[in-house]
Design a protein around this motif. Structure first.
Motif, mmCIF file in Angstrom:
data_model
loop_
_atom_site.group_PDB
_atom_site.id
_atom_site.type_symbol
_atom_site.label_atom_id
_atom_site.label_comp_id
_atom_site.label_asym_id
_atom_site.label_seq_id
_atom_site.Cartn_x
_atom_site.Cartn_y
_atom_site.Cartn_z
ATOM 1 N N HIS A 235 -14.733 -31.472 -17.870
ATOM 2 C CA HIS A 235 -14.018 -29.896 -19.022
ATOM 3 C C HIS A 235 -16.019 -29.408 -19.293
ATOM 4 N N THR A 236 -15.564 -28.484 -19.406
ATOM 5 C CA THR A 236 -16.057 -27.100 -19.440
ATOM 6 C C THR A 236 -15.952 -26.177 -20.196
ATOM 7 N N ARG A 237 -17.492 -25.799 -20.503
ATOM 8 C CA ARG A 237 -17.342 -24.533 -21.770
ATOM 9 C C ARG A 237 -18.390 -23.042 -21.043
ATOM 10 N N ILE A 238 -17.366 -21.832 -20.992
ATOM 11 C CA ILE A 238 -18.102 -20.405 -20.646
ATOM 12 C C ILE A 238 -18.424 -19.864 -21.746
ATOM 13 N N SER A 239 -19.424 -19.175 -21.910
ATOM 14 C CA SER A 239 -20.563 -18.246 -22.627
ATOM 15 C C SER A 239 -20.317 -17.605 -22.610
ATOM 16 N N VAL A 240 -20.434 -16.312 -22.610
ATOM 17 C CA VAL A 240 -21.138 -14.808 -22.108
ATOM 18 C C VAL A 240 -21.048 -13.897 -24.054
ATOM 19 N N ARG A 241 -22.160 -13.365 -23.149
ATOM 20 C CA ARG A 241 -22.286 -12.608 -25.019
ATOM 21 C C ARG A 241 -23.805 -11.946 -24.616
ATOM 22 N N THR A 242 -24.261 -10.970 -25.721
ATOM 23 C CA THR A 242 -25.421 -10.679 -25.491
ATOM 24 C C THR A 242 -26.149 -10.137 -26.932
ATOM 25 N N SER A 243 -27.474 -10.061 -26.950
ATOM 26 C CA SER A 243 -28.426 -11.222 -27.736
ATOM 27 C C SER A 243 -29.910 -10.238 -26.923
ATOM 28 N N ASP A 244 -29.979 -9.186 -27.917
ATOM 29 C CA ASP A 244 -31.592 -9.448 -27.808
ATOM 30 C C ASP A 244 -32.127 -8.202 -26.641
ATOM 31 N N GLY A 245 -30.773 -7.054 -26.671
ATOM 32 C CA GLY A 245 -31.038 -6.445 -25.442
ATOM 33 C C GLY A 245 -30.551 -6.992 -23.814
ATOM 34 N N HIS A 246 -29.694 -8.309 -24.302
ATOM 35 C CA HIS A 246 -29.831 -8.911 -23.190
ATOM 36 C C HIS A 246 -28.183 -9.486 -23.025
ATOM 37 N N LEU A 247 -27.719 -10.206 -21.405
ATOM 38 C CA LEU A 247 -26.556 -11.023 -21.341
ATOM 39 C C LEU A 247 -26.406 -11.581 -20.794
ATOM 40 N N HIS A 248 -25.884 -13.136 -21.964
ATOM 41 C CA HIS A 248 -26.293 -13.620 -21.899
ATOM 42 C C HIS A 248 -25.295 -14.759 -21.030
ATOM 43 N N VAL A 249 -25.242 -15.108 -20.113
ATOM 44 C CA VAL A 249 -24.347 -16.717 -19.541
ATOM 45 C C VAL A 249 -24.694 -18.032 -19.463
ATOM 46 N N VAL B 103 -25.692 -23.916 -16.385
ATOM 47 C CA VAL B 103 -26.449 -23.157 -15.631
ATOM 48 C C VAL B 103 -26.438 -22.188 -16.882
ATOM 49 N N ALA B 104 -27.601 -21.138 -16.600
ATOM 50 C CA ALA B 104 -27.664 -20.227 -18.257
ATOM 51 C C ALA B 104 -28.958 -19.219 -17.378
ATOM 52 N N ALA B 105 -27.457 -18.029 -17.829
ATOM 53 C CA ALA B 105 -28.697 -17.483 -16.961
ATOM 54 C C ALA B 105 -28.967 -16.015 -17.937
ATOM 55 N N ARG B 106 -29.433 -14.908 -18.370
ATOM 56 C CA ARG B 106 -30.689 -13.913 -18.700
ATOM 57 C C ARG B 106 -30.651 -12.662 -18.017
ATOM 58 N N MET B 107 -30.232 -11.997 -18.380
ATOM 59 C CA MET B 107 -29.866 -10.154 -17.447
ATOM 60 C C MET B 107 -30.053 -9.309 -18.772
ATOM 61 N N PRO B 108 -30.936 -8.712 -18.316
ATOM 62 C CA PRO B 108 -31.333 -6.916 -19.138
ATOM 63 C C PRO B 108 -30.140 -6.448 -19.660
ATOM 64 N N LEU B 109 -30.184 -6.113 -19.861
ATOM 65 C CA LEU B 109 -29.022 -4.744 -20.546
ATOM 66 C C LEU B 109 -30.003 -3.455 -20.407
ATOM 67 N N PRO B 110 -28.945 -2.280 -20.054
ATOM 68 C CA PRO B 110 -29.857 -0.636 -20.904
ATOM 69 C C PRO B 110 -30.595 -0.598 -22.500
ATOM 70 N N PRO B 111 -31.150 -0.584 -22.860
ATOM 71 C CA PRO B 111 -31.100 0.090 -24.247
ATOM 72 C C PRO B 111 -30.037 1.257 -24.225
ATOM 73 N N ALA B 112 -29.313 0.683 -25.760
ATOM 74 C CA ALA B 112 -28.897 0.988 -26.442
ATOM 75 C C ALA B 112 -28.541 3.376 -26.518
ATOM 76 N N ALA B 113 -27.925 3.794 -26.403
ATOM 77 C CA ALA B 113 -28.545 4.742 -26.578
ATOM 78 C C ALA B 113 -27.958 5.349 -28.135
ATOM 79 N N SER B 114 -29.338 5.931 -28.996
ATOM 80 C CA SER B 114 -29.858 6.210 -30.910
ATOM 81 C C SER B 114 -28.198 7.249 -30.654
ATOM 82 N N PRO B 115 -27.876 7.257 -31.488
ATOM 83 C CA PRO B 115 -26.672 8.090 -32.101
ATOM 84 C C PRO B 115 -27.546 9.700 -32.463
ATOM 85 N N ALA B 116 -27.082 10.133 -32.398
ATOM 86 C CA ALA B 116 -27.580 11.858 -32.293
ATOM 87 C C ALA B 116 -27.659 12.523 -33.940
#
Length: 443
Positions: A359-373, A422-435
Motif C-alpha cells: 500500500h502506497t500513499r502519495i502526498s503533494v502540498r505546499t508549505s513555507d514557500g516549498h513544494l513537499h512531495v 521518499v520525501a522531497a522538498r523543493m523551493p517555490l518562487p515567492p508569491a507576487a504581492s498584490p498591487a
C-alpha cells in the motif's frame, strides 16, 4: 662459384632456456612473493586473525618434543644432539603464519643434517630413513603453508629441491634408504597442489570482488551521467520557452512601445539576436543529447497535472496507491513541476520492483514557500514476492539530481515496519504581492 655456408644455427638454445629457468627457480627460492603479513590478516573477525598463530603454536609445541623423543628412543641419538635437531627442525614452524619461505630455509637444511646424523648410528629393524615420521609430517605442514602463500615458481623450486635432496641421500646410503625418500616428494606434490589451488582460488575471488566493486562504481557513475543527460533534455523545453518569450518581446518592443529612441531600438534588436543565437546553440546541444533520436523525447514534458493519471495507471498494474494532491498549489516553476512528477514516478516504480502489492500513499502540498512531495509505502504483502531482491540505488540517483537541480532536499530511507519513505522538498518562487489599490477619485 660456390657460396660459403652461412653461420650454423645456435646450438645453445636449450641450455640458455635451462639456465634461465634455473635462475627463475633460484629467485623464487630466495625471494618471498608476499609481504610478511600474517595469513588471514584481512579476516573480519578477531578469532579468524588469531587462528594461524594458534595453529603454528600448536604444531611447534607438538613436534619439538615428539621429534626429540623419536630421535633419542628409536635412533639412540644423544639427548643434547637430539634436542638441537628437534628445535632446528620444528621451532621454525612458528614462522609459517607470516614467513613460510624463510622457515623452509631453516627446516630443510636441518632435516638434511638430521638424516646425515642418523647415518652415524646403527640401523634398527623399524627405522625410517632419511626422513623420520615426525620430520616428514612437519615438512608436509610446511609445504602446505608455502602452497597457501607462494607462487607456482617457488613451489616448483621447493618441490624440486626436496626431491633432489631425497635422491642424493638415497644414493649416499642405498642400503638404508626406505620409502620416505620417495614418499615425501609424492605427498609433497599433493599438498603443494592443494595449497596452490586454494591460494589461487582465493586470489581469483578477491580480484572478482575488486572488479565487481569497480564495475558497480562505474555503473553508478554512468547512471548518474545518463540521468543528468535526461534532465538536460527535459529542461530544454523549459529554458527554450523562456528564451522564445524573450525573443518575441524584444522583437515586438519597438512596435508596442511608441517613441523609443534609436539606441533603445538597437538594444532591443541586440537582445533579440542574442536570444535567437542562444536558441540555436540549445538546439545544437539538444541534437547531441538526443543520441537515440526517439520521438518520445519530443513529447510535452509531464507535470503535476498528470499525477492522477500516473497513479491510476499504477493502481491498474496492481499496486494500491492513494494520491493526496493539494488544490491550491499556486504557481509551480516548470523545473519543479517536472521534477516532482519524475520523483513520484521513480518512487512508484521502486515500489513495484521491490515491494509489489504494498500500500502506497502519495502526498503533494505546499508549505513555507516549498513544494513537499511525499511517497510512503508499506511492506510487501509476502516476503517472497519482490521482483528484485536487491537494489543498486540508481533510481535514487536521479531523484537526488533533480532535487539538487531545484535547490531542494531529499530524504529517503526504510521504515521500521519494513516500508520505505521518499520525501522531497523543493523551493517555490515567492508569491507576487498584490498591487496596492489606488484611492478612489472624488466625484
Amino acid at each position: 662459384m660456390s657460396t660459403s655456408p652461412g653461420p650454423p644455427p645456435p646450438a645453445d638454445g636449450l641450455l640458455s632456456a635451462a639456465r634461465r629457468n634455473l635462475r627463475e627457480l633460484a629467485h623464487g627460492l630466495s625471494h618471498a612473493s608476499h609481504p610478511s603479513t600474517p595469513l588471514l590478516a584481512d579476516a573480519p573477525k578477531l578469532w579468524q586473525r588469531l587462528l594461524p598463530y594458534a595453529v603454528v603454536l600448536a604444531l611447534t609445541a607438538t613436534f619439538i618434543p615428539v621429534t626429540i623423543n623419536v630421535l633419542t628412543s628409536q635412533y639412540d641419538v644423544p639427548g643434547a644432539l637430539a634436542g638441537a635437531l628437534g628445535v632446528a627442525q620444528a621451532a621454525p614452524l612458528l614462522m609459517l603464519a607470516h614467513r613460510p619461505l624463510q622457515a623452509w630455509w631453516i627446516i630443510f637444511p636441518a632435516d638434511i643434517a638430521g638424516a646425515l646424523v642418523l647415518l652415524a648410528h646403527s640401523e634398527g629393524r623399524h627405522d625410517v630413513w632419511p626422513w623420520i615420521p615426525p620430520v616428514l609430517v612437519a615438512y608436509l605442514f610446511l609445504l602446505l603453508a608455502l602452497g597457501l602463500r607462494e607462487t607456482r615458481r617457488t613451489l616448483v623450486a621447493v618441490w624440486a629441491a626436496t626431491g633432489a635432496a631425497g635422491l642424493v641421500l638415497h644414493l649416499v646410503a642405498p642400503d638404508r634408504a626406505g620409502g620416505s625418500a620417495l614418499l615425501l616428494p609424492i605427498l609433497g606434490a599433493v599438498v603443494l597442489v592443494i595449497g596452490g589451488a586454494v591460494r589461487e582460488r582465493g586470489e581469483a575471488t578477491r580480484r572478482l570482488a575488486e572488479q565487481e566493486t569497480i564495475s558497480e562504481a562505474e555503473r553508478a557513475q554512468r547512471t548518474l551521467l545518463e540521468e543528468r543527460t535526461r534532465i538536460a533534455r527535459e529542461l530544454h523545453d523549459v529554458v527554450a520557452h523562456h528564451m522564445s518569450v524573450i525573443t518575441v518581446q524584444a522583437d515586438s518592443a519597438p512596435y508596442r512601445i511608441s517613441g523609443l529612441p534609436e539606441p533603445a531600438r538597437e538594444e532591443f534588436a541586440a537582445i533579440a539576436a542574442a536570444a535567437r543565437e542562444s536558441l540555436g546553440e540549445m538546439r545544437r546541444l539538444l541534437s547531441v543529447l538526443r543520441s537515440d533520436g526517439t520521438e518520445g523525447d519530443r513529447a510535452p514534458q509531464p507535470g503535476l497535472d498528470r499525477l492522477q493519471q500516473l497513479v491510476e495507471a499504477t493502481v491498474r498494474a496492481g499496486l494500491p496507491a492513494e494520491l493526496s494532491l493539494a488544490a491550491d498549489l499556486g504557481e509551480v516553476p516548470p523545473a519543479v513541476d517536472l521534477s516532482a512528477y519524475r520523483i513520484v514516478q521513480e518512487a512508484l516504480a521502486n515500489v513495484v520492483r521491490h515491494a509489489p502489492g504494498a500500500h502506497t500513499r502519495i502526498s503533494v502540498r505546499t508549505s513555507d514557500g516549498h513544494l513537499h512531495v511525499l511517497v510512503v509505502n508499506g511492506p510487501a504483502p509476502t516476503p517472497a514476492s519482490p521482483l528484485e531482491s536487491t537494489g543498486t540505488g540508481h533510481g535514487l540517483v536521479g531523484m537526488r539530481e533533480r532535487v539538487r537541480l531545484t535547490g531542494g532536499t531529499l530524504d529517503t530511507g526504510p521504515l521500521p515496519d519494513g516500508g520505505f519513505r521518499v520525501a522531497a522538498r523543493m523551493p517555490l518562487p515567492p508569491a507576487a504581492s498584490p498591487a496596492t489599490p489606488s484611492p478612489p477619485e472624488d466625484l
